[in-house]
Write a protein that holds these residues in place. Structure first.
Motif, PDB file in Angstrom:
ATOM      1  N   GLY A   8      47.036  38.116  42.487  1.00 22.17           N
ATOM      2  CA  GLY A   8      46.779  39.548  42.475  1.00 22.17           C
ATOM      3  C   GLY A   8      46.599  40.181  41.117  1.00 22.17           C
ATOM      4  O   GLY A   8      46.274  41.359  41.024  1.00 22.17           O
ATOM      5  N   GLY A   9      46.826  39.422  40.052  1.00 26.06           N
ATOM      6  CA  GLY A   9      46.624  40.011  38.737  1.00 26.06           C
ATOM      7  C   GLY A   9      45.157  40.219  38.431  1.00 26.06           C
ATOM      8  O   GLY A   9      44.284  39.815  39.185  1.00 26.06           O
ATOM      9  N   GLY A  10      44.884  40.868  37.291  1.00 21.23           N
ATOM     10  CA  GLY A  10      43.507  41.076  36.894  1.00 21.23           C
ATOM     11  C   GLY A  10      43.368  42.214  35.917  1.00 21.23           C
ATOM     12  O   GLY A  10      44.345  42.684  35.340  1.00 21.23           O
ATOM     13  N   GLY A  15      44.944  54.242  35.455  1.00 24.46           N
ATOM     14  CA  GLY A  15      44.907  55.063  36.650  1.00 24.46           C
ATOM     15  C   GLY A  15      44.628  54.276  37.919  1.00 24.46           C
ATOM     16  O   GLY A  15      44.786  54.808  39.028  1.00 24.46           O
ATOM     17  N   GLY A  16      44.230  53.030  37.769  1.00 20.21           N
ATOM     18  CA  GLY A  16      43.918  52.193  38.907  1.00 20.21           C
ATOM     19  C   GLY A  16      45.138  51.532  39.512  1.00 20.21           C
ATOM     20  O   GLY A  16      46.276  51.794  39.105  1.00 20.21           O
ATOM     21  N   SER A  17      44.869  50.664  40.496  1.00 24.02           N
ATOM     22  CA  SER A  17      45.942  50.011  41.240  1.00 24.02           C
ATOM     23  C   SER A  17      45.699  48.512  41.339  1.00 24.02           C
ATOM     24  O   SER A  17      44.561  48.045  41.328  1.00 24.02           O
ATOM     25  CB  SER A  17      46.036  50.584  42.655  1.00 24.02           C
ATOM     26  N   ASP A  89      51.379  49.012  30.753  1.00 24.27           N
ATOM     27  CA  ASP A  89      51.791  48.088  31.822  1.00 24.27           C
ATOM     28  C   ASP A  89      51.176  46.703  31.629  1.00 24.27           C
ATOM     29  O   ASP A  89      51.500  45.771  32.373  1.00 24.27           O
ATOM     30  CB  ASP A  89      51.382  48.626  33.187  1.00 24.27           C
ATOM     31  N   THR A  90      50.294  46.578  30.663  1.00 25.05           N
ATOM     32  CA  THR A  90      49.661  45.284  30.401  1.00 25.05           C
ATOM     33  C   THR A  90      50.708  44.252  30.022  1.00 25.05           C
ATOM     34  O   THR A  90      51.511  44.460  29.112  1.00 25.05           O
ATOM     35  CB  THR A  90      48.629  45.420  29.265  1.00 25.05           C
ATOM     36  N   ALA A  91      50.705  43.140  30.741  1.00 22.08           N
ATOM     37  CA  ALA A  91      51.700  42.090  30.537  1.00 22.08           C
ATOM     38  C   ALA A  91      51.410  40.929  31.478  1.00 22.08           C
ATOM     39  O   ALA A  91      50.587  41.059  32.392  1.00 22.08           O
ATOM     40  CB  ALA A  91      53.109  42.612  30.795  1.00 22.08           C
ATOM     41  N   VAL A  92      52.116  39.841  31.252  1.00 23.01           N
ATOM     42  CA  VAL A  92      52.154  38.780  32.243  1.00 23.01           C
ATOM     43  C   VAL A  92      53.320  39.083  33.179  1.00 23.01           C
ATOM     44  O   VAL A  92      54.447  39.309  32.722  1.00 23.01           O
ATOM     45  CB  VAL A  92      52.344  37.393  31.600  1.00 23.01           C
ATOM     46  N   THR A 114      51.245  35.928  36.279  1.00 24.59           N
ATOM     47  CA  THR A 114      49.888  36.408  36.505  1.00 24.59           C
ATOM     48  C   THR A 114      49.630  37.560  35.536  1.00 24.59           C
ATOM     49  O   THR A 114      50.477  38.437  35.363  1.00 24.59           O
ATOM     50  CB  THR A 114      49.687  36.841  37.973  1.00 24.59           C
ATOM     51  N   LEU A 115      48.483  37.531  34.895  1.00 27.12           N
ATOM     52  CA  LEU A 115      48.170  38.505  33.858  1.00 27.12           C
ATOM     53  C   LEU A 115      47.621  39.790  34.456  1.00 27.12           C
ATOM     54  O   LEU A 115      46.685  39.765  35.267  1.00 27.12           O
ATOM     55  CB  LEU A 115      47.161  37.915  32.873  1.00 27.12           C
ATOM     56  N   VAL A 116      48.209  40.885  34.041  1.00 26.35           N
ATOM     57  CA  VAL A 116      47.719  42.218  34.391  1.00 26.35           C
ATOM     58  C   VAL A 116      47.280  42.899  33.106  1.00 26.35           C
ATOM     59  O   VAL A 116      48.071  43.035  32.165  1.00 26.35           O
ATOM     60  CB  VAL A 116      48.815  43.038  35.093  1.00 26.35           C
ATOM     61  N   THR A 117      46.027  43.314  33.073  1.00 26.22           N
ATOM     62  CA  THR A 117      45.486  43.988  31.896  1.00 26.22           C
ATOM     63  C   THR A 117      44.972  45.352  32.321  1.00 26.22           C
ATOM     64  O   THR A 117      44.139  45.446  33.230  1.00 26.22           O
ATOM     65  CB  THR A 117      44.348  43.181  31.262  1.00 26.22           C
TER      66      THR A 117
END
Length: 120
Positions: A8-10, A15-17, A89-92, A114-117
Motif C-alpha cells: 500500500g505504500g507509494g 493532502g492525499g490518502s 509523513d514521508t517515511a518507511v 513500505t515507503l510512503v512519500t
C-alpha cells in the motif's frame, strides 16, 4: 515461522490518502497488539498507531485525526488509513505484530517496510 506482508505504500501529493495493509501468516495461535511504526531518513523509528486485540487504538499525537488503524482478526490483517497526508509523513512504514506461537511463546515480528512519500 511467522511472516508479515505489507502493501500500500507509494507516492502521493500532500493532502492525499493512502491505505497500508499488513497480513500475518505462519505458526500463529493468536495475535495480540498490531501496530505501525515509521522511520524517516536520519530519524529514529517511532510508533504511529497501535491497536489491541479488543480494538483499543492509540496514536502518535501528530497523526491523530488524520490516520486510522483497524484490524481484521479473521484475516490476521492490520490496516492504516492515512488521510490529509503531509510531507513530514514521508517515511518507511513498518508493521509490527505481537503474537502467541504454536510453541506457546509470546513473540513479535516486523514487516519488511513500505515507503510512503508525500510530495508538497
Amino acid at each position: 515461522q511467522v511472516q508479515l506482508v505489507e502493501s500500500g505504500g507509494g507516492l502521493v501529493q500532500a493532502g492525499g490518502s493512502l491505505r497500508l495493509s499488513c497480513s500475518a501468516s505462519g505458526s500463529i495461535v493468536s495475535i495480540n497488539a498490531m501496530g505501525w511504526y515509521r522511520q524517516a531518513p536520519g530519524k529514529q523509528r517511532e510508533l504511529v498507531a497501535i491497536i489491541s486485540r479488543g480494538g483499543t487504538e492509540n496514536y502518535l499525537d501528530r497523526v491523530k485525526g488524520r490516520f486510522t488503524i483497524s484490524r481484521d482478526n479473521a484475516k490476521n490483517t492490520v490496516y492504516l488509513q492515512m488521510d490529509s497526508l503531509k510531507p513530514e509523513d514521508t517515511a518507511v512504514y513498518y508493521c509490527n505484530v505481537h503474537f502467541e506461537s504454536v510453541a506457546g511463546r509470546y513473540l513479535e515480528v516486523w514487516g519488511q517496510g513500505t515507503l510512503v512519500t508525500v510530495s508538497s
